[in-house]
Design a protein around this motif. Structure first.
Motif, PDB file in Angstrom:
ATOM      1  N   SER A  91       0.829  -1.203   0.000  1.00 36.99           N
ATOM      2  CA  SER A  91       0.000   0.000   0.000  1.00 36.99           C
ATOM      3  C   SER A  91       0.866   1.256   0.000  1.00 36.99           C
ATOM      4  O   SER A  91       0.571   2.231  -0.698  1.00 36.99           O
ATOM      5  CB  SER A  91      -0.932  -0.004   1.218  1.00 36.99           C
ATOM      6  OG  SER A  91      -0.178   0.047   2.424  1.00 36.99           O
ATOM      7  N   HIS A  92       1.977   1.246   0.757  1.00 35.23           N
ATOM      8  CA  HIS A  92       2.881   2.396   0.744  1.00 35.23           C
ATOM      9  C   HIS A  92       3.598   2.513  -0.602  1.00 35.23           C
ATOM     10  O   HIS A  92       3.834   3.615  -1.100  1.00 35.23           O
ATOM     11  CB  HIS A  92       3.913   2.260   1.864  1.00 35.23           C
ATOM     12  CG  HIS A  92       3.369   2.674   3.196  1.00 35.23           C
ATOM     13  ND1 HIS A  92       3.190   3.996   3.540  1.00 35.23           N
ATOM     14  CD2 HIS A  92       2.947   1.954   4.265  1.00 35.23           C
ATOM     15  CE1 HIS A  92       2.704   4.083   4.769  1.00 35.23           C
ATOM     16  NE2 HIS A  92       2.540   2.850   5.235  1.00 35.23           N
ATOM     17  N   PHE A  95       1.146   3.824  -3.086  1.00 38.57           N
ATOM     18  CA  PHE A  95       0.378   4.976  -2.644  1.00 38.57           C
ATOM     19  C   PHE A  95       0.660   6.175  -3.548  1.00 38.57           C
ATOM     20  O   PHE A  95       1.793   6.515  -3.833  1.00 38.57           O
ATOM     21  CB  PHE A  95       0.721   5.330  -1.196  1.00 38.57           C
ATOM     22  CG  PHE A  95       0.125   6.628  -0.756  1.00 38.57           C
ATOM     23  CD1 PHE A  95      -1.232   6.725  -0.526  1.00 38.57           C
ATOM     24  CD2 PHE A  95       0.921   7.745  -0.605  1.00 38.57           C
ATOM     25  CE1 PHE A  95      -1.783   7.915  -0.121  1.00 38.57           C
ATOM     26  CE2 PHE A  95       0.378   8.932  -0.201  1.00 38.57           C
ATOM     27  CZ  PHE A  95      -0.977   9.030   0.047  1.00 38.57           C
ATOM     28  N   ASP A 101      -9.673   9.830  -3.558  1.00 34.86           N
ATOM     29  CA  ASP A 101      -9.599   9.816  -2.092  1.00 34.86           C
ATOM     30  C   ASP A 101      -9.685  11.223  -1.519  1.00 34.86           C
ATOM     31  O   ASP A 101     -10.364  11.467  -0.512  1.00 34.86           O
ATOM     32  CB  ASP A 101      -8.298   9.147  -1.646  1.00 34.86           C
ATOM     33  CG  ASP A 101      -8.245   7.677  -2.034  1.00 34.86           C
ATOM     34  OD1 ASP A 101      -9.333   7.083  -2.183  1.00 34.86           O
ATOM     35  OD2 ASP A 101      -7.133   7.143  -2.193  1.00 34.86           O
ATOM     36  N   ARG A 135     -10.001  12.204  10.697  1.00 40.59           N
ATOM     37  CA  ARG A 135      -9.277  11.051  11.248  1.00 40.59           C
ATOM     38  C   ARG A 135     -10.211  10.119  12.013  1.00 40.59           C
ATOM     39  O   ARG A 135     -10.026   8.900  12.020  1.00 40.59           O
ATOM     40  CB  ARG A 135      -8.151  11.542  12.161  1.00 40.59           C
ATOM     41  CG  ARG A 135      -7.167  10.443  12.545  1.00 40.59           C
ATOM     42  CD  ARG A 135      -6.088  10.990  13.458  1.00 40.59           C
ATOM     43  NE  ARG A 135      -5.344  12.070  12.828  1.00 40.59           N
ATOM     44  CZ  ARG A 135      -5.393  13.349  13.216  1.00 40.59           C
ATOM     45  NH1 ARG A 135      -6.156  13.695  14.244  1.00 40.59           N
ATOM     46  NH2 ARG A 135      -4.677  14.264  12.609  1.00 40.59           N
ATOM     47  N   GLU A 142      -8.952   4.332   6.297  1.00 39.76           N
ATOM     48  CA  GLU A 142      -7.850   3.756   5.524  1.00 39.76           C
ATOM     49  C   GLU A 142      -7.040   4.800   4.768  1.00 39.76           C
ATOM     50  O   GLU A 142      -6.024   4.466   4.150  1.00 39.76           O
ATOM     51  CB  GLU A 142      -8.413   2.738   4.529  1.00 39.76           C
ATOM     52  CG  GLU A 142      -9.114   3.335   3.311  1.00 39.76           C
ATOM     53  CD  GLU A 142     -10.546   3.748   3.611  1.00 39.76           C
ATOM     54  OE1 GLU A 142     -11.239   4.197   2.671  1.00 39.76           O
ATOM     55  OE2 GLU A 142     -10.961   3.618   4.779  1.00 39.76           O
ATOM     56  N   LEU A 143      -7.438   6.049   4.809  1.00 33.99           N
ATOM     57  CA  LEU A 143      -6.731   7.077   4.060  1.00 33.99           C
ATOM     58  C   LEU A 143      -5.490   7.539   4.813  1.00 33.99           C
ATOM     59  O   LEU A 143      -5.426   7.510   6.040  1.00 33.99           O
ATOM     60  CB  LEU A 143      -7.658   8.272   3.796  1.00 33.99           C
ATOM     61  CG  LEU A 143      -8.886   7.997   2.927  1.00 33.99           C
ATOM     62  CD1 LEU A 143      -9.665   9.274   2.703  1.00 33.99           C
ATOM     63  CD2 LEU A 143      -8.489   7.373   1.599  1.00 33.99           C
ATOM     64  N   GLU A 144      -4.497   7.969   4.049  1.00 28.73           N
ATOM     65  CA  GLU A 144      -3.246   8.424   4.612  1.00 28.73           C
ATOM     66  C   GLU A 144      -3.405   9.814   5.243  1.00 28.73           C
ATOM     67  O   GLU A 144      -4.278  10.591   4.844  1.00 28.73           O
ATOM     68  CB  GLU A 144      -2.170   8.484   3.525  1.00 28.73           C
ATOM     69  CG  GLU A 144      -1.808   7.134   2.950  1.00 28.73           C
ATOM     70  CD  GLU A 144      -1.095   6.271   3.974  1.00 28.73           C
ATOM     71  OE1 GLU A 144      -0.397   6.839   4.840  1.00 28.73           O
ATOM     72  OE2 GLU A 144      -1.234   5.037   3.917  1.00 28.73           O
ATOM     73  N   PRO A 145      -2.579  10.157   6.214  1.00 26.00           N
ATOM     74  CA  PRO A 145      -2.663  11.483   6.837  1.00 26.00           C
ATOM     75  C   PRO A 145      -2.450  12.629   5.852  1.00 26.00           C
ATOM     76  O   PRO A 145      -3.044  13.697   6.003  1.00 26.00           O
ATOM     77  CB  PRO A 145      -1.557  11.443   7.894  1.00 26.00           C
ATOM     78  CG  PRO A 145      -1.382   9.996   8.209  1.00 26.00           C
ATOM     79  CD  PRO A 145      -1.621   9.284   6.923  1.00 26.00           C
ATOM     80  N   SER A 146      -1.596  12.415   4.860  1.00 22.90           N
ATOM     81  CA  SER A 146      -1.376  13.476   3.873  1.00 22.90           C
ATOM     82  C   SER A 146      -2.652  13.779   3.089  1.00 22.90           C
ATOM     83  O   SER A 146      -2.930  14.946   2.777  1.00 22.90           O
ATOM     84  CB  SER A 146      -0.252  13.083   2.922  1.00 22.90           C
ATOM     85  OG  SER A 146      -0.548  11.848   2.277  1.00 22.90           O
TER      86      SER A 146
END
Length: 281
Positions: A91-92, A95, A101, A135, A142-146
């Protein structure tokens, strides 16, 4: 070229990891099943002779088989954790800040902003408040912080738009339009009733005018007939002369006849007087 080679190496590593994962799982399950079968006498044990320190061990095959089975079974225990690690690495590695998203997170933040949930005004506090909300959102875990940070910044920039098109403003505008539409429908109903009344009155007026025209025509015809008849009745030398002008009505004729001088009683005079009285009546 370097990018293509790097992509090829990454793809081969991904394939080898999955292949070894499946291989270890199959070997561990196979060794465990075969050892259990040997324990119950359904299969022969591994036979081999080992020497350690000058001492021979004829049952070393059985010990080696059990050790290998335990090792493979232990590796299988770690396979779920390794699967989660590989999924996280994948996933990373794959990404990218996808617009889908970001749009999904921004839509959630903007919808909440239209409801008037966010109250902080400064940019830092506003973005932090929106990030904390995204958050904790159940659909965006499942979404990234960015991605959440970008969506929060976008929501902060469009806060004036959310204030202008808030749910309360939209509801007031919708209620106003519904009221105007209802007023227009009421006006159209009254207008249709007024049109129907005007049409009915027009028919009534036409009917009255037609009856008046018929009555006027009958009156004109009667006056014409009397103007033609009365001069013949008064054309004798013994009768008074009627003026040549058109007689206005029968009452004038009666008054003229009453003011006329007396004449000798004869049959003609009596007939003329009788006709004049009947005409006057």
């Amino acid at each position: 070229m370097i990018g293509a080679m790097r992509s090829l190496v990454v793809s081969m590593g991904w394939v080898m990891q999955r292949l070894m994962f499946v291989t270890v799982a199959l070997l561990g399950l196979g060794a465990l099943a075969y050892t259990l079968a040997c324990s119950f006498g359904y299969a022969p044990w591994l036979e081999m002779t080992a020497t350690f320190g000058g001492v021979g061990y004829p049952q070393a095959g059985q010990v080696v088989q059990i050790g290998i089975t335990a090792l493979l079974s232990g590796l299988c225990v770690f396979l779920p954790a390794n699967a989660r690690i590989m999924a996280l690495e994948t996933s990373h590695r794959r990404f990218h800040i996808g617009m889908e998203d970001v749009a999904r997170a921004y839509r959630a933040s903007h919808t909440t902003d239209r409801e008037g949930t966010f109250k902080l005004k400064s940019e830092f506090d506003s973005v932090r408040e929106r990030m904390a909300y995204l958050r904790d959102h159940p659909d965006l875990a499942e979404l990234e912080p960015s991605v959440l940070e970008i969506a929060s910044q976008m929501s902060h920039i469009s806060r004036d738009l959310a204030d202008t098109y808030s749910d309360s403003s939209i509801n007031r505008a919708r209620d106003f339009l519904i009221q105007r539409q209802q007023e227009i429908e009421d006006f159209n109903t009254r207008l249709d009733a007024a049109k129907a009344t005007a049409a009915e009155m027009r028919v009534w007026i036409d009917k009255v005018e037609l009856e008046e025209s018929v009555a006027q025509a009958q009156l004109d015809r009667l006056q014409t007939e009397l103007s033609n008849i009365l001069p013949e009745l008064f054309s004798s030398d013994a009768t008074p002369t009627v003026p040549a002008r058109k007689v206005a009505n029968l009452s004038d004729v009666s008054e003229q006849w009453d003011d006329a001088p007396d004449f000798p009683d004869n049959d003609d005079n009596r007939i003329v007087a009788l006709l004049a009285r009947r005409a006057a009546e």
